[in-house]
Scaffold this active site. Sequence first.
Site, mmCIF file in Angstrom:
data_model
loop_
_atom_site.group_PDB
_atom_site.id
_atom_site.type_symbol
_atom_site.label_atom_id
_atom_site.label_comp_id
_atom_site.label_asym_id
_atom_site.label_seq_id
_atom_site.Cartn_x
_atom_site.Cartn_y
_atom_site.Cartn_z
ATOM 1 C CG ASP A 142 -6.078 -2.094 14.960
ATOM 2 O OD1 ASP A 142 -6.743 -1.409 14.177
ATOM 3 O OD2 ASP A 142 -5.191 -1.629 15.688
ATOM 4 C CB SER A 143 -8.402 -5.280 9.650
ATOM 5 O OG SER A 143 -9.772 -4.938 9.602
ATOM 6 C CD GLU A 188 0.469 -4.350 9.628
ATOM 7 O OE1 GLU A 188 -0.381 -3.812 10.343
ATOM 8 O OE2 GLU A 188 0.353 -4.428 8.375
ATOM 9 C CG ASP A 222 -1.797 1.947 14.539
ATOM 10 O OD1 ASP A 222 -1.999 1.806 15.758
ATOM 11 O OD2 ASP A 222 -2.645 1.642 13.676
ATOM 12 C CD GLN A 227 -0.971 -1.087 3.540
ATOM 13 O OE1 GLN A 227 -2.178 -1.202 3.428
ATOM 14 N NE2 GLN A 227 -0.299 -1.667 4.519
ATOM 15 N N PRO A 256 -5.758 -7.307 1.155
ATOM 16 C CG PRO A 256 -3.756 -6.754 2.238
ATOM 17 C CD PRO A 256 -4.635 -6.350 1.101
ATOM 18 C CG ASP A 291 -11.841 0.817 5.367
ATOM 19 O OD1 ASP A 291 -12.084 0.779 6.585
ATOM 20 O OD2 ASP A 291 -11.657 1.872 4.737
HETATM 21 N N1 SAM Z 1 -7.356 1.594 13.107
HETATM 22 C C1 SAM Z 1 -7.327 1.410 11.719
HETATM 23 C C2 SAM Z 1 -8.625 1.596 10.990
HETATM 24 O O1 SAM Z 1 -9.654 1.022 11.375
HETATM 25 O O2 SAM Z 1 -8.619 2.354 10.006
HETATM 26 C C3 SAM Z 1 -6.556 0.231 11.322
HETATM 27 C C4 SAM Z 1 -5.112 0.562 11.432
HETATM 28 S S1 SAM Z 1 -3.940 -0.648 11.160
HETATM 29 C C5 SAM Z 1 -2.658 0.343 10.522
HETATM 30 C C6 SAM Z 1 -4.512 -1.689 9.860
HETATM 31 C C7 SAM Z 1 -3.416 -2.637 9.397
HETATM 32 O O3 SAM Z 1 -3.990 -3.871 8.977
HETATM 33 C C8 SAM Z 1 -2.589 -2.138 8.220
HETATM 34 O O4 SAM Z 1 -1.310 -1.763 8.652
HETATM 35 C C9 SAM Z 1 -2.566 -3.317 7.233
HETATM 36 O O5 SAM Z 1 -1.288 -3.528 6.656
HETATM 37 C C10 SAM Z 1 -3.005 -4.472 8.133
HETATM 38 N N2 SAM Z 1 -3.595 -5.634 7.454
HETATM 39 C C11 SAM Z 1 -4.510 -5.652 6.445
HETATM 40 N N3 SAM Z 1 -4.811 -6.923 6.103
HETATM 41 C C12 SAM Z 1 -4.083 -7.739 6.913
HETATM 42 C C13 SAM Z 1 -3.949 -9.160 7.057
HETATM 43 N N4 SAM Z 1 -4.646 -10.009 6.278
HETATM 44 N N5 SAM Z 1 -3.103 -9.625 8.003
HETATM 45 C C14 SAM Z 1 -2.398 -8.802 8.798
HETATM 46 N N6 SAM Z 1 -2.480 -7.443 8.712
HETATM 47 C C15 SAM Z 1 -3.296 -6.922 7.789
#
Ligand code: SAM
Length: 277
Positions: free
Chosen positions: A155-156, A106, A86, A31, A162, A158
């Site tokens: 804590d993903s 993550e 984060d 991303q 992935p 949208d």
């Molecule tokens: N609080 C935030 C929100 O709701 O907008 C989420 C923040 S956190 C940075 C989301 C993280 O999920 C991203 O850094 C992304 O790389 C990670 N992510 C997405 N899909 C994933 C997966 N299948 N496994 C592990 N991490 C994942």
Amino acid sequence: MQLWFSELQTPHMKISCRVKEVLHREKSPYQEIAVLDTYQFGRMLTLDDVIQTSERDEFVYHEMLVHLPLLTHRDPRRVLVIGGGDGGSVREVLKHPSVEQVVLAEIDERVVEVARCFLPTISCALHDPRVRLQIGDGIRHVQENPNTYDVILVDSTDPVGPAVGLFSADFYRSVHAALRPGGVFAAQTESPFFNQDLIKRVYQDVSAIFTAAGLYLAVVPTYPGGMWSFTIGAKDGALHGWSRERAAGLPTRYYSPELHEEAFTLPVFVKELLEKE
Ligand code: SAM
């Protein structure tokens, strides 16, 4: 000259924040990652132009995602956070003295590194010796670790790319299997105004897989519509037996035991959404 960042939150609605400075911008294999210093919300992390967290309002989301499930579990020792690069959720998890280990699964290592560099108030707990960083897909991680965790938090981003699989019934079944007896699961589940089909489907899936399920809300100003939902499931038990004693000692700015008490009292339109056939 004024510099503004805009996120298209729906095809017909934007949020715009005036930017003091673009502190960082890069394309990772997953991303586009940016950190903006904004006048209204302080430093802000965006992924593919979608706001993830900001210094001023992050406490709401992180406290609400973490404290309800951890206090619902009788004795949370091993916790898994999926996504959450984060570090804000890990920081909140470590406020619970019973926690011995928190694994952060993550997918994008660069999000963690960027947060470490530019978001110190959010990522500050990532250096704690109880944290184990697992770079990779959280879906695989739960599949490969049955009967391992007391609490699993999603804590993903949208449900795109992935993160799509993190909102599926198959994934919730793997989460259920990755929990030890008495385990508790919670996930961020988007906006009750703009993601009603998703919220309803996730709630139905979690209700079918876990013995108890619930939905609660919090107000996060930088997320679409401000009102945000979380879905919680308990493996063998109710959601009402949570620990008021442990809750009273937590240093928080949004979560409180009084708020927890009423967390499952929902606005009529949300309650109707969950009850609708
Ligand atoms: N609080 C935030 C929100 O709701 O907008 C989420 C923040 S956190 C940075 C989301 C993280 O999920 C991203 O850094 C992304 O790389 C990670 N992510 C997405 N899909 C994933 C997966 N299948 N496994 C592990 N991490 C994942």
